[in-house]
Enzyme design. Structure first.
Site, short mmCIF file in Angstrom:
data_model
loop_
_atom_site.label_atom_id
_atom_site.label_comp_id
_atom_site.label_asym_id
_atom_site.label_seq_id
_atom_site.Cartn_x
_atom_site.Cartn_y
_atom_site.Cartn_z
N ASP A 170 26.66 12.05 -17.78
CA ASP A 170 27.18 13.12 -18.64
C ASP A 170 27.16 12.53 -19.95
OD1 ASP A 170 29.24 11.17 -18.29
OD2 ASP A 170 30.84 12.75 -18.48
N ASP B 273 28.67 10.24 -21.74
CA ASP B 273 29.90 9.71 -22.28
C ASP B 273 29.84 8.16 -22.55
OD1 ASP B 273 30.49 9.13 -19.85
OD2 ASP B 273 32.46 10.15 -19.88
N ASP C 224 24.39 7.70 -19.22
CA ASP C 224 24.95 8.00 -17.94
C ASP C 224 24.92 9.43 -17.72
OD1 ASP C 224 27.36 8.61 -19.28
OD2 ASP C 224 28.63 8.08 -17.79
N SER D 267 30.04 11.88 -13.58
CA SER D 267 29.56 10.94 -14.41
C SER D 267 28.43 9.86 -14.25
CB SER D 267 31.04 10.02 -14.81
OG SER D 267 30.77 9.25 -15.90
#
Length: 446
Positions: free
Chosen positions: A244, A246, A242, A99
């Site tokens: 990833d 999400d 960010d 992440s």
């Protein structure tokens, strides 16, 4: 050994998260999913970290060794994995990402066949299987039963269609100038593509991943470049993803970051006005600002608070029959379009709000005043149970008497204690925060 933290298995690649661990975790998860298998397929995606190659190949080895067929789709946002897992009728989906962490770390996130993150009980079951060496050994298959793997490069189109379907069909982004920071991460292709196809003029920052620059001075946690670029290019909005994708952070036309709780309030009110908000409420976490409570209640809606983590937010949304919720950190879930936090889905709803209300972001996205709030991370040597820290209960009772809201918890992935204080009087809050920092440093680092 405890495998799962707040959001999947995460740690430094090559030390904690080795190829061996990844293969064993994959085998354990595969054994768990086989008990409910319908298609004998598992989907794998990843972000742009160099270590993703090592971990992906290890996971493929583990899954094929126990007879699973694997579909590899390369760098894609975490919410895309959740969506495509269900769309392609896979037994499960796996996202390789840490992440917002720097490139040294990586992680493994699991989704079930419906695209939902695994429950805590499911994670515990996988951990039990992981610890059972005999069961792992017995799960190996031979001959024609060994699984196969194939790479598919065109599934990004499915996700792009899903994103565009989340944006009101009667609206267009024509005449909108947007600065997008993709954090050199998983959204570096799909983010600009969607915004441009919907008609926007897009200035893209940090969209050249090299395996090591993910989240490096950019993206949702480092917005300096984005804020300056919004002003430089006279953009209507800045969007930071960010690693990833999400999570999202929004920057208004003045180059100022919009607070995550104010964003939740603005979007919740917008959905309620459009008649698309279900359950007469929204879900946030225990970390959300008290100002959000006041704003939501003034609109005859209810604010529900879950534990930290978008998985916990989603569980409460399901329980209460609500389709909107999120965290102040930028994980926003609109369950009509996504099974997890989706930075691009959220950004598109923000853009729709601005177009329909004919307001600038600085006005539309700050619909209420925040209570002064402060979050401090304290490095600790040992994560001693809070109930065992002598004198803490008395300290917290004192805060309650002074009407100082508090939330104290350990990080799920680091040796840090997170201390959050909030009250109407900023001076009083800062004074109590200094006391709490001194107290915990003595109690946990003596």
């Amino acid at each position: 050994m405890k495998l799962f933290g707040t959001d999947g298995v995460r740690g430094e690649a090559g030390t904690f998260l080795t190829a061996e661990l990844a293969m064993k975790v994959a085998m354990a998860a595969g054994i768990y999913f086989k008990a409910h298998s319908k298609t004998n397929k598992i989907l794998i995606g990843k972000d742009t970290r160099r270590s993703g190659y090592m971990i992906e190949n290890a996971i493929v080895s583990g899954l094929t060794a126990i007879g699973y067929d694997v579909v590899q789709i390369g760098p894609m946002p975490t919410p895309a994995i959740a969506y495509i897992t269900e769309n392609m009728r896979c037994d499960a989906g796996i996202m390789i990402s840490a992440s917002h962490n720097s490139f040294e770390d990586n992680g493994i996130k699991f989704f079930d066949s419906c695209g939902d993150k695994l429950s805590h009980s499911a994670e515990l079951e996988i951990e039990k299987i992981y610890q059972n060496s005999e069961l792992l050994q017995d799960a190996h298959v031979r001959g024609k039963n060994i699984g196969k793997a194939k790479r598919i490069d065109d599934v990004i189109g499915r996700y792009i269609v899903q994103l565009k379907n989340s944006f009101p069909r009667e609206l267009s982004l024509k005449n909108m100038r947007i600065v997008l920071d993709t954090a050199n991460g998983a959204g570096y292709i799909v983010g600009p593509t969607v915004l441009e196809e919907l008609g926007a003029e897009v200035i893209v920052l940090h969209n050249k991943p090299d395996g090591f620059n993910i989240n490096d001075g950019c993206g949702a946690l480092h917005t300096k470049d984005l804020c300056e670029s919004v002003v430089k290019y006279r953009a209507d909005l800045g969007i930071a993803l960010d690693g990833d994708a999400d999570r999202v952070v929004i920057v208004d036309e003045n180059g100022e970051v919009v607070d995550g709780d104010q964003l939740l309030g603005a979007l919740g009110a917008y959905m309620n006005d459009r008649g698309t908000l279900k359950g007469k409420g929204i879900v946030s976490t225990v970390m959300s600002n008290k100002g959000l409570d006041d704003f939501i209640s003034q609109r005859s809606l209810q604010l529900f608070r879950s534990d930290v983590g978008d998985k916990n937010v989603l569980e409460m949304m399901k329980k209460e029959g609500i389709n909107f919720g999120g965290e102040q950190s930028g994980h926003v879930i609109i369950s009509d379009f996504a099974k997890t936090g989706d930075g691009l889905v959220c950004a598109l709803q923000v853009l729709a709000l601005l177009i329909e209300t004919k307001q600038k972001a600085s006005a539309a996205l700050r619909p209420f005043a925040l209570y002064p709030q402060k979050l401090v991370n304290i490095n600790v040597k040992v994560k001693k149970a809070l109930s065992e820290i002598e004198g803490l209960e008395e300290k917290l009772k004192e805060l309650d008497k002074k009407d100082v809201h508090h939330l104290i918890r350990y990080s799920g992935t680091e040796n840090k204690l997170r201390v959050l204080l909030e009250c109407r009087d900023a001076k009083k809050m800062n004074s109590y925060m200094d006391e709490m920092i001194e107290f915990f440093q003595k109690a946990l680092n003596a």
